[in-house]
Design a protein around this motif. Structure first.
Motif, PDB file in Angstrom:
ATOM      1  N   ARG A 443       0.832  -1.211   0.000  1.00 20.25           N
ATOM      2  CA  ARG A 443       0.000   0.000   0.000  1.00 20.25           C
ATOM      3  C   ARG A 443       0.865   1.259   0.000  1.00 20.25           C
ATOM      4  NH1 ARG A 443      -3.941  -0.047   4.828  1.00 20.25           N
ATOM      5  NH2 ARG A 443      -4.627   1.872   3.778  1.00 20.25           N
ATOM      6  N   LEU A 444       1.973   1.218   0.737  1.00 19.63           N
ATOM      7  CA  LEU A 444       2.880   2.365   0.750  1.00 19.63           C
ATOM      8  C   LEU A 444       3.540   2.557  -0.612  1.00 19.63           C
ATOM      9  CD1 LEU A 444       4.489   1.853   4.284  1.00 19.63           C
ATOM     10  CD2 LEU A 444       2.857   3.633   3.604  1.00 19.63           C
ATOM     11  N   MET A 445       3.829   1.460  -1.311  1.00 21.37           N
ATOM     12  CA  MET A 445       4.360   1.576  -2.677  1.00 21.37           C
ATOM     13  C   MET A 445       3.324   2.236  -3.574  1.00 21.37           C
ATOM     14  SD  MET A 445       6.300  -2.045  -3.378  1.00 21.37           S
ATOM     15  CE  MET A 445       6.864  -2.986  -1.959  1.00 21.37           C
ATOM     16  N   ASP A 446       2.072   1.843  -3.437  1.00 23.18           N
ATOM     17  CA  ASP A 446       0.997   2.435  -4.239  1.00 23.18           C
ATOM     18  C   ASP A 446       0.903   3.937  -3.990  1.00 23.18           C
ATOM     19  OD1 ASP A 446       0.294   0.018  -5.361  1.00 23.18           O
ATOM     20  OD2 ASP A 446      -1.289  -0.396  -3.899  1.00 23.18           O
ATOM     21  N   ALA A 447       1.193   4.347  -2.749  1.00 33.08           N
ATOM     22  CA  ALA A 447       1.107   5.767  -2.395  1.00 33.08           C
ATOM     23  C   ALA A 447       2.309   6.562  -2.891  1.00 33.08           C
ATOM     24  CB  ALA A 447       0.973   5.920  -0.879  1.00 33.08           C
ATOM     25  N   GLY A 448       3.337   5.859  -3.384  1.00 35.82           N
ATOM     26  CA  GLY A 448       4.505   6.544  -3.940  1.00 35.82           C
ATOM     27  C   GLY A 448       5.366   7.241  -2.913  1.00 35.82           C
ATOM     28  N   ILE A 449       5.474   6.704  -1.700  1.00 35.18           N
ATOM     29  CA  ILE A 449       6.238   7.384  -0.659  1.00 35.18           C
ATOM     30  C   ILE A 449       7.729   7.375  -0.977  1.00 35.18           C
ATOM     31  CG2 ILE A 449       4.517   6.759   1.081  1.00 35.18           C
ATOM     32  CD1 ILE A 449       6.658   4.788   2.217  1.00 35.18           C
ATOM     33  N   ARG A 450       8.412   8.427  -0.497  1.00 34.58           N
ATOM     34  CA  ARG A 450       9.867   8.537  -0.601  1.00 34.58           C
ATOM     35  C   ARG A 450      10.436   8.635   0.821  1.00 34.58           C
ATOM     36  NH1 ARG A 450       8.152  11.260  -5.287  1.00 34.58           N
ATOM     37  NH2 ARG A 450       9.431  10.851  -7.145  1.00 34.58           N
ATOM     38  N   PRO A 451      10.573   7.508   1.509  1.00 36.87           N
ATOM     39  CA  PRO A 451      10.962   7.547   2.923  1.00 36.87           C
ATOM     40  C   PRO A 451      12.460   7.775   3.113  1.00 36.87           C
ATOM     41  CG  PRO A 451      10.729   5.285   2.214  1.00 36.87           C
ATOM     42  CD  PRO A 451      10.335   6.139   1.045  1.00 36.87           C
ATOM     43  N   ASP A 452      12.790   8.334   4.261  1.00 40.30           N
ATOM     44  CA  ASP A 452      14.188   8.433   4.678  1.00 40.30           C
ATOM     45  C   ASP A 452      14.663   7.010   4.976  1.00 40.30           C
ATOM     46  OD1 ASP A 452      16.562   8.606   6.157  1.00 40.30           O
ATOM     47  OD2 ASP A 452      15.950  10.451   7.153  1.00 40.30           O
ATOM     48  N   PRO A 453      15.762   6.532   4.347  1.00 41.05           N
ATOM     49  CA  PRO A 453      16.219   5.162   4.590  1.00 41.05           C
ATOM     50  C   PRO A 453      16.442   4.870   6.071  1.00 41.05           C
ATOM     51  CG  PRO A 453      17.358   6.075   2.702  1.00 41.05           C
ATOM     52  CD  PRO A 453      16.572   7.200   3.313  1.00 41.05           C
ATOM     53  N   ALA A 454      16.941   5.842   6.832  1.00 38.89           N
ATOM     54  CA  ALA A 454      17.186   5.620   8.258  1.00 38.89           C
ATOM     55  C   ALA A 454      15.885   5.402   9.004  1.00 38.89           C
ATOM     56  CB  ALA A 454      17.943   6.805   8.849  1.00 38.89           C
ATOM     57  N   VAL A 455      14.846   6.137   8.623  1.00 38.93           N
ATOM     58  CA  VAL A 455      13.536   5.965   9.253  1.00 38.93           C
ATOM     59  C   VAL A 455      12.951   4.613   8.878  1.00 38.93           C
ATOM     60  CG1 VAL A 455      11.160   6.831   9.312  1.00 38.93           C
ATOM     61  CG2 VAL A 455      13.091   8.439   9.399  1.00 38.93           C
ATOM     62  N   LEU A 456      13.132   4.224   7.612  1.00 36.64           N
ATOM     63  CA  LEU A 456      12.602   2.944   7.145  1.00 36.64           C
ATOM     64  C   LEU A 456      13.236   1.777   7.896  1.00 36.64           C
ATOM     65  CD1 LEU A 456      10.543   2.198   4.949  1.00 36.64           C
ATOM     66  CD2 LEU A 456      12.449   1.826   3.387  1.00 36.64           C
ATOM     67  N   ALA A 457      14.488   1.920   8.284  1.00 33.54           N
ATOM     68  CA  ALA A 457      15.203   0.841   8.971  1.00 33.54           C
ATOM     69  C   ALA A 457      14.951   0.830  10.470  1.00 33.54           C
ATOM     70  CB  ALA A 457      16.699   0.984   8.711  1.00 33.54           C
ATOM     71  N   ASP A 458      14.237   1.822  10.971  1.00 34.44           N
ATOM     72  CA  ASP A 458      14.017   1.948  12.415  1.00 34.44           C
ATOM     73  C   ASP A 458      12.718   1.257  12.805  1.00 34.44           C
ATOM     74  OD1 ASP A 458      13.780   2.653  15.042  1.00 34.44           O
ATOM     75  OD2 ASP A 458      14.033   4.823  14.715  1.00 34.44           O
ATOM     76  N   ALA A 459      12.818   0.110  13.479  1.00 36.56           N
ATOM     77  CA  ALA A 459      11.625  -0.639  13.867  1.00 36.56           C
ATOM     78  C   ALA A 459      10.770   0.120  14.863  1.00 36.56           C
ATOM     79  CB  ALA A 459      12.033  -1.991  14.450  1.00 36.56           C
ATOM     80  N   ALA A 460      11.345   1.137  15.511  1.00 34.31           N
ATOM     81  CA  ALA A 460      10.571   1.927  16.470  1.00 34.31           C
ATOM     82  C   ALA A 460       9.585   2.857  15.771  1.00 34.31           C
ATOM     83  CB  ALA A 460      11.516   2.735  17.354  1.00 34.31           C
ATOM     84  N   VAL A 461       9.775   3.059  14.461  1.00 31.11           N
ATOM     85  CA  VAL A 461       8.864   3.903  13.693  1.00 31.11           C
ATOM     86  C   VAL A 461       7.845   2.998  13.011  1.00 31.11           C
ATOM     87  CG1 VAL A 461       8.636   5.580  11.828  1.00 31.11           C
ATOM     88  CG2 VAL A 461      10.678   5.593  13.285  1.00 31.11           C
ATOM     89  N   PRO A 462       6.579   3.045  13.399  1.00 32.15           N
ATOM     90  CA  PRO A 462       5.577   2.161  12.780  1.00 32.15           C
ATOM     91  C   PRO A 462       5.469   2.421  11.281  1.00 32.15           C
ATOM     92  CG  PRO A 462       4.704   3.212  14.766  1.00 32.15           C
ATOM     93  CD  PRO A 462       5.991   3.904  14.446  1.00 32.15           C
ATOM     94  N   LEU A 463       5.302   1.361  10.514  1.00 31.75           N
ATOM     95  CA  LEU A 463       5.158   1.523   9.070  1.00 31.75           C
ATOM     96  C   LEU A 463       3.956   2.393   8.730  1.00 31.75           C
ATOM     97  CD1 LEU A 463       5.989  -2.090   7.796  1.00 31.75           C
ATOM     98  CD2 LEU A 463       7.353  -0.027   7.461  1.00 31.75           C
ATOM     99  N   LYS A 464       2.891   2.276   9.522  1.00 39.67           N
ATOM    100  CA  LYS A 464       1.687   3.071   9.233  1.00 39.67           C
ATOM    101  C   LYS A 464       1.981   4.569   9.295  1.00 39.67           C
ATOM    102  CE  LYS A 464      -1.865  -0.214  10.728  1.00 39.67           C
ATOM    103  NZ  LYS A 464      -2.987  -0.459  11.678  1.00 39.67           N
ATOM    104  N   SER A 465       2.973   4.946  10.102  1.00 39.70           N
ATOM    105  CA  SER A 465       3.263   6.376  10.231  1.00 39.70           C
ATOM    106  C   SER A 465       3.884   6.964   8.973  1.00 39.70           C
ATOM    107  CB  SER A 465       4.193   6.611  11.426  1.00 39.70           C
ATOM    108  OG  SER A 465       5.508   6.126  11.157  1.00 39.70           O
ATOM    109  N   LEU A 466       4.339   6.084   8.061  1.00 40.71           N
ATOM    110  CA  LEU A 466       4.941   6.553   6.814  1.00 40.71           C
ATOM    111  C   LEU A 466       3.893   6.949   5.780  1.00 40.71           C
ATOM    112  CD1 LEU A 466       7.791   3.892   6.463  1.00 40.71           C
ATOM    113  CD2 LEU A 466       7.928   6.174   7.484  1.00 40.71           C
ATOM    114  N   TRP A 467       2.624   6.679   6.087  1.00 44.28           N
ATOM    115  CA  TRP A 467       1.565   7.012   5.130  1.00 44.28           C
ATOM    116  C   TRP A 467       1.529   8.527   4.886  1.00 44.28           C
ATOM    117  CZ3 TRP A 467      -0.970   3.704   2.183  1.00 44.28           C
ATOM    118  CH2 TRP A 467      -2.061   4.161   1.464  1.00 44.28           C
ATOM    119  N   PRO A 468       1.482   8.963   3.629  1.00 40.61           N
ATOM    120  CA  PRO A 468       1.497  10.398   3.344  1.00 40.61           C
ATOM    121  C   PRO A 468       0.293  11.113   3.940  1.00 40.61           C
ATOM    122  CG  PRO A 468       0.951   9.139   1.362  1.00 40.61           C
ATOM    123  CD  PRO A 468       1.374   8.148   2.398  1.00 40.61           C
ATOM    124  N   ARG A 469       0.543  12.264   4.478  1.00 41.74           N
ATOM    125  CA  ARG A 469      -0.537  13.033   5.112  1.00 41.74           C
ATOM    126  C   ARG A 469      -0.996  14.167   4.190  1.00 41.74           C
ATOM    127  NH1 ARG A 469      -0.725  11.470  10.364  1.00 41.74           N
ATOM    128  NH2 ARG A 469       1.110  10.397  11.171  1.00 41.74           N
TER     129      ARG A 469
END
Length: 469
Positions: A443-469
């Motif tokens: 779903r995040l791929m469908d949304a076309g997100i461009r995440p910070d690699p460091a944030v993506l690798a951080d398990a403390a950051v929920p994946l849902k929080s990467l959803w574009p606002r």
């Protein structure tokens, strides 16, 4: 491609689908559900109705390799004419007529080719002795041969193989359960290192030996099942690593270690020279005892009918984003179709359970005149030794993977494209523990997100929080 509708006088001709697999059957059902009022004919060369092909190498818990996709009664109730055990010998595009092996001719209003794929032959001396695994008959013959080799004793049914494979999976997981790809990238312990663990079920030297040529998904799934039937199993792969074309190396190494812990011998970087009545000979001179040989070296699209009819083929029947060929009355979908989404792009085939289903539905809409292009992301899954593997997107071999911690025994890898967009995800974990993460990442791929690699690798950051606002 020209998609002009046919004259009204032809409307009473049936929609005809060649190929009664999951793709073709779902297309037939979708045509009826979306209101096609006339005949629908579904033609299958096999003598059995539509079934799910993944179950052939991943049987149900009771060992059944046959899982119906649509019951005959369901198709009949929908007014779909099912013709099984029927071969199509030619496509006459001018009069829009199929020629059948029994001499009959059948006109179409629209024609869908869902002919699937056929196993690649093992092109070495004696290669015809090797079994393949593509149809229900192939699966039944393989299990029967394996049971006969194991003595046909109690506990050697396909159901027992599934249960035994689960036991082997538990042992393999205990023996090798890295928490990260970094652990998996270290040299795995050899299968001999686990021989002291009785639960690791080392192969007896006197056990009948099976050799599987090809270290892809089908080869590895079959290896687990044949080990469960009590056979010694050796997997021979020409590449330097298993699953080299479709799975990140870290996950492939971990899968190899799991198989070795379960008693499977894995030989990489080796080519088969010949197959004899009781052995497989490698080019480096090694000779492997083999009471059973399975060729699992991939498939090739079934395009002979289309080629003979003058349709463009290039590693598949070339279709546009609607799944239409250059002939406005002929469509192709599933494993046989090479989809060209734009004139300057190369046609691509998607060989997976999901792709077959999605293309079957889309082809039905296109046959009814819908103009929407197919939007599809590659995805596949595999169950091996109690572990679920999933890969979504189109991984690029020359791009790095980002590892994200994802629970005990799980490995989750993510990849960004050249513009920083999330483009691919791959995961391996006990059971289906990784499935939820992969669904969210799609779903995040469908949304076309461009995440910070460091944030993506951080398990403390929920994946849902990467959803574009």
């Amino acid at each position: 491609m020209d998609t002009a509708p046919l004259p009204p006088s032809a409307a009473a001709d049936p929609m005809v689908i060649v190929g009664a697999g999951e793709c073709g059957a779902l297309a037939a059902l979708t045509l009826r559900q979306r209101g096609w009022p006339h005949g629908i004919v579904l033609i299958g060369e096999e003598p059995v109705g539509p079934y799910e092909r993944p179950a052939l190498s991943k049987p149900a818990d009771d060992g059944t390799p046959w899982r119906p996709m649509a019951e005959t009664a369901q198709l009949a109730e929908a007014g779909i004419t099912l013709q099984l055990g029927t071969a199509v010998t030619a496509i006459d595009r001018g009069p829009r007529t199929l020629r059948l092996a029994d001499g009959r001719r059948l006109r179409w209003h629209r024609l869908l080719l869902a002919t699937g794929a056929v196993p690649r032959p093992l092109a070495v001396p004696g290669g015809a002795r090797a079994r393949v695994l593509r149809t229900l008959a192939d699966a039944q013959a393989l299990f029967e041969a394996a049971r006969a080799l194991s003595g046909g004793a109690a506990g050697t049914s396909a159901a027992a193989a599934v249960a035994a494979s689960a036991s082997l999976a538990a042992a393999a997981s205990r023996a090798f359960a890295p928490a990260s790809a970094a652990d998996a990238s270290s040299a795995p312990r050899s299968a001999l290192a686990f021989a002291a663990d009785a639960n690791a079920a080392p192969t007896s030297a006197s056990a009948p030996q099976a050799v599987i040529v090809g270290g892809g998904l089908i080869g590895l799934e079959s290896a687990a099942l044949l080990r469960g039937l009590g056979l010694g199993v050796t997997v021979v792969e020409t590449g330097p690593v298993l699953l080299g074309r479709v799975v990140p190396a870290a996950l492939a190494r971990r899968l190899q270690a799991l198989h070795e812990a379960a008693g499977v011998q894995v030989i990489t970087g080796a080519a088969v020279e010949a197959v004899t009545a009781d052995s497989v000979q490698l080019r480096d001179g090694r000779q492997l005892p083999a009471a059973c040989v399975l060729a699992a070296i991939g498939v090739q699209p079934a395009t002979a009918l289309a080629e003979a009819a003058g349709l463009t083929c290039a590693d598949g029947i070339v279709v546009d984003a609607r799944l239409a060929t250059a002939d406005p009355t002929v469509f192709a979908a599933g494993d046989c179709a090479a989809v060209q989404t734009a004139p300057d792009t190369a046609p691509q085939r998607s060989q997976s359970w999901r792709a077959a289903r999605e293309q079957g539905v889309h082809a039905a809409g296109a046959m009814l005149g819908e103009a929407a292009p197919l939007v599809q992301r590659p995805w596949f899954w595999s169950d091996q030794l109690g572990h679920g593997l999933q890969v979504a997107g189109r991984p690029e071999a020359d791009r790095p993977w980002i590892e994200r911690p994802s629970g005990p025994g799980a490995t989750l890898l993510l990849q960004l494209d050249g513009e920083g967009r999330l483009a691919a995800a791959a995961g391996l974990a006990p059971g289906q523990a990784i499935a939820r993460d992969i669904r969210l990442l799609e779903r995040l791929m469908d949304a076309g997100i461009r995440p910070d690699p460091a944030v993506l690798a951080d398990a403390a950051v929920p994946l849902k929080s990467l959803w574009p606002r």
